[in-house]
Scaffold this motif. Structure first.
Motif, PDB file in Angstrom:
ATOM      1  N   HIS A   1       0.501  -0.640   0.185  1.00 30.51           N
ATOM      2  CA  HIS A   1      -0.086  -0.261   0.260  1.00 30.51           C
ATOM      3  C   HIS A   1       0.831   0.994  -0.073  1.00 30.51           C
ATOM      4  CE1 HIS A   1       1.063   0.050   4.228  1.00 30.51           C
ATOM      5  NE2 HIS A   1       0.574   0.774   4.354  1.00 30.51           N
ATOM      6  N   LEU A   2       1.916   0.732  -0.322  1.00 28.71           N
ATOM      7  CA  LEU A   2       3.001   2.229   0.796  1.00 28.71           C
ATOM      8  C   LEU A   2       3.512   2.515  -0.903  1.00 28.71           C
ATOM      9  CD1 LEU A   2       4.786   1.531   3.309  1.00 28.71           C
ATOM     10  CD2 LEU A   2       2.666   3.775   2.682  1.00 28.71           C
ATOM     11  N   LEU A   3       3.109   1.908  -2.237  1.00 23.60           N
ATOM     12  CA  LEU A   3       3.726   1.878  -3.659  1.00 23.60           C
ATOM     13  C   LEU A   3       2.864   2.046  -4.701  1.00 23.60           C
ATOM     14  CD1 LEU A   3       7.063  -0.822  -3.106  1.00 23.60           C
ATOM     15  CD2 LEU A   3       7.254   2.010  -3.618  1.00 23.60           C
ATOM     16  N   THR A   4       1.942   2.507  -4.065  1.00 16.94           N
ATOM     17  CA  THR A   4       0.707   2.622  -4.728  1.00 16.94           C
ATOM     18  C   THR A   4       0.248   4.185  -5.583  1.00 16.94           C
ATOM     19  OG1 THR A   4      -1.115   2.639  -3.636  1.00 16.94           O
ATOM     20  CG2 THR A   4      -0.491   0.573  -4.253  1.00 16.94           C
ATOM     21  N   GLU A   5      -0.573   4.370  -6.933  1.00 15.25           N
ATOM     22  CA  GLU A   5      -1.008   5.306  -7.238  1.00 15.25           C
ATOM     23  C   GLU A   5      -1.654   6.311  -6.334  1.00 15.25           C
ATOM     24  OE1 GLU A   5      -3.253   7.349 -11.098  1.00 15.25           O
ATOM     25  OE2 GLU A   5      -3.491   4.811 -10.285  1.00 15.25           O
TER      26      GLU A   5
ATOM     27  N   LEU B   1      12.474  -9.757  -3.763  1.00 14.25           N
ATOM     28  CA  LEU B   1      12.391  -9.178  -4.965  1.00 14.25           C
ATOM     29  C   LEU B   1      12.516  -8.252  -5.774  1.00 14.25           C
ATOM     30  CD1 LEU B   1       8.191  -8.504  -2.786  1.00 14.25           C
ATOM     31  CD2 LEU B   1       9.202 -10.753  -4.428  1.00 14.25           C
ATOM     32  N   GLN B   2      12.900  -8.021  -7.128  1.00 12.77           N
ATOM     33  CA  GLN B   2      12.941  -6.709  -7.655  1.00 12.77           C
ATOM     34  C   GLN B   2      11.915  -5.499  -7.387  1.00 12.77           C
ATOM     35  OE1 GLN B   2      16.631  -6.016  -8.949  1.00 12.77           O
ATOM     36  NE2 GLN B   2      16.555  -8.061  -7.798  1.00 12.77           N
ATOM     37  N   LEU B   3      12.284  -4.595  -6.906  1.00 12.10           N
ATOM     38  CA  LEU B   3      11.303  -3.601  -6.763  1.00 12.10           C
ATOM     39  C   LEU B   3      11.057  -2.396  -7.890  1.00 12.10           C
ATOM     40  CD1 LEU B   3      11.178  -3.408  -3.039  1.00 12.10           C
ATOM     41  CD2 LEU B   3       9.273  -3.882  -4.109  1.00 12.10           C
ATOM     42  N   GLU B   4      11.737  -2.311  -8.686  1.00  3.75           N
ATOM     43  CA  GLU B   4      12.398  -1.574 -10.036  1.00  3.75           C
ATOM     44  C   GLU B   4      11.513  -0.804 -10.124  1.00  3.75           C
ATOM     45  OE1 GLU B   4      14.616  -3.355  -8.785  1.00  3.75           O
ATOM     46  OE2 GLU B   4      16.372  -2.993  -8.995  1.00  3.75           O
ATOM     47  N   PRO B   5      10.572  -1.996 -10.951  1.00  6.66           N
ATOM     48  CA  PRO B   5       9.627  -1.640 -11.874  1.00  6.66           C
ATOM     49  C   PRO B   5       8.212  -1.212 -11.596  1.00  6.66           C
ATOM     50  CG  PRO B   5      10.241  -4.357 -12.161  1.00  6.66           C
ATOM     51  CD  PRO B   5      11.192  -3.300 -11.134  1.00  6.66           C
ATOM     52  N   VAL B   6       8.454  -1.143  -9.632  1.00  9.15           N
ATOM     53  CA  VAL B   6       6.986  -1.203  -9.654  1.00  9.15           C
ATOM     54  C   VAL B   6       7.505   0.634  -9.274  1.00  9.15           C
ATOM     55  CG1 VAL B   6       5.464  -0.373  -7.400  1.00  9.15           C
ATOM     56  CG2 VAL B   6       6.484  -2.676  -8.758  1.00  9.15           C
ATOM     57  N   VAL B   7       8.393   0.908  -8.776  1.00  7.24           N
ATOM     58  CA  VAL B   7       8.840   2.355  -8.560  1.00  7.24           C
ATOM     59  C   VAL B   7       8.785   3.481  -9.768  1.00  7.24           C
ATOM     60  CG1 VAL B   7      10.616   4.008  -7.749  1.00  7.24           C
ATOM     61  CG2 VAL B   7      10.135   1.304  -6.181  1.00  7.24           C
ATOM     62  N   LEU B   8       9.607   2.373 -10.861  1.00  5.71           N
ATOM     63  CA  LEU B   8       9.785   3.453 -12.493  1.00  5.71           C
ATOM     64  C   LEU B   8       8.598   3.546 -12.643  1.00  5.71           C
ATOM     65  CD1 LEU B   8      12.659   0.831 -13.238  1.00  5.71           C
ATOM     66  CD2 LEU B   8      12.883   3.288 -13.400  1.00  5.71           C
ATOM     67  N   ARG B   9       7.922   2.471 -12.803  1.00  7.89           N
ATOM     68  CA  ARG B   9       6.393   3.044 -13.031  1.00  7.89           C
ATOM     69  C   ARG B   9       5.730   4.238 -12.655  1.00  7.89           C
ATOM     70  NH1 ARG B   9       2.832   4.691 -15.824  1.00  7.89           N
ATOM     71  NH2 ARG B   9       1.036   3.063 -16.219  1.00  7.89           N
ATOM     72  N   LEU B  10       5.608   4.016 -11.572  1.00  9.13           N
ATOM     73  CA  LEU B  10       5.279   5.625 -10.607  1.00  9.13           C
ATOM     74  C   LEU B  10       6.466   6.317 -10.753  1.00  9.13           C
ATOM     75  CD1 LEU B  10       4.748   3.392  -6.653  1.00  9.13           C
ATOM     76  CD2 LEU B  10       3.204   3.884  -8.548  1.00  9.13           C
ATOM     77  N   ALA B  11       7.048   6.557 -11.308  1.00  5.46           N
ATOM     78  CA  ALA B  11       8.188   7.975 -11.499  1.00  5.46           C
ATOM     79  C   ALA B  11       7.143   8.425 -12.554  1.00  5.46           C
ATOM     80  CB  ALA B  11       9.632   7.315 -11.652  1.00  5.46           C
ATOM     81  N   GLU B  12       7.340   7.293 -13.148  1.00  5.61           N
ATOM     82  CA  GLU B  12       6.953   8.112 -15.237  1.00  5.61           C
ATOM     83  C   GLU B  12       5.429   7.936 -14.895  1.00  5.61           C
ATOM     84  OE1 GLU B  12       6.768   4.783 -19.106  1.00  5.61           O
ATOM     85  OE2 GLU B  12       4.999   3.930 -17.944  1.00  5.61           O
TER      86      GLU B  12
END
Length: 165
Positions: free
Chosen positions: A54-58, A83-94
């Motif tokens: 819930h801390l890594l959502t839109e 876990l590789q969390l980069e894709p989640v953070v990169l998508r949120l950054a985008e």
């Protein structure tokens, strides 16, 4: 927790800044607060086995953005053994038009430093162009795996992070 924070973390008492420790879930606490205009907001909750998705959502990033100044940095510690969390953070950054840098620290036994992986999200061009920042950080903007879904309060998929890389 509060006692441990004050007894074992010297930077709290040594800092010249005004420090206020608030107990509770960070996102829920920030949702209740008036905008804080932070220069830096640090998320450091992902190194264990139980990922607080819930801390890594839109929706969570909307809350963070409300508390950040336009030139602020959102620093996210994403070190995790499973876990590789980069894709989640990169998508949120985008999604939120942040530039994204990655900083990896190396182990330093003398100073009791463990290896760590941080993602720094910002819209601050001066920060991105800073010579020292460029020396230690890798620009991750534009490296998002194609088709990676945006996490929301209704959707997250930890299994996907085991198989992305």
């Amino acid at each position: 927790v509060l006692d441990i924070a004050h007894r074992h973390f010297d930077f709290l008492k040594d800092s010249p800044a005004r420090i206020e420790v608030i107990l509770g879930d960070a996102r829920l606490s920030l949702e209740r607060e008036a905008p804080q205009a932070f220069d830096v907001l640090v998320l450091d909750a992902f190194s264990g086995d139980a990922i607080p998705t819930h801390l890594l959502t839109e929706e969570a990033f909307r809350v963070y953005q409300r508390h950040l100044q336009p030139e602020s940095v959102l620093a996210i510690h994403i070190s995790n053994r499973h876990l590789q969390l980069e894709p989640v953070v990169l998508r949120l950054a985008e999604r939120f038009n942040f530039s994204c840098l990655q900083v990896n620290s190396r182990i330093d036994g003398r100073r009791a430093v463990l290896p760590a992986k941080w993602m720094l999200l910002t819209k601050n061009a001066c920060f991105l162009d800073d010579r020292l920042v460029r020396q230690v950080a890798r620009n991750m903007s534009g490296t998002q795996p194609a088709g990676f879904p945006l996490w929301t309060d209704q959707y997250s998929n930890l299994f996907q992070l085991l198989t992305v890389y």
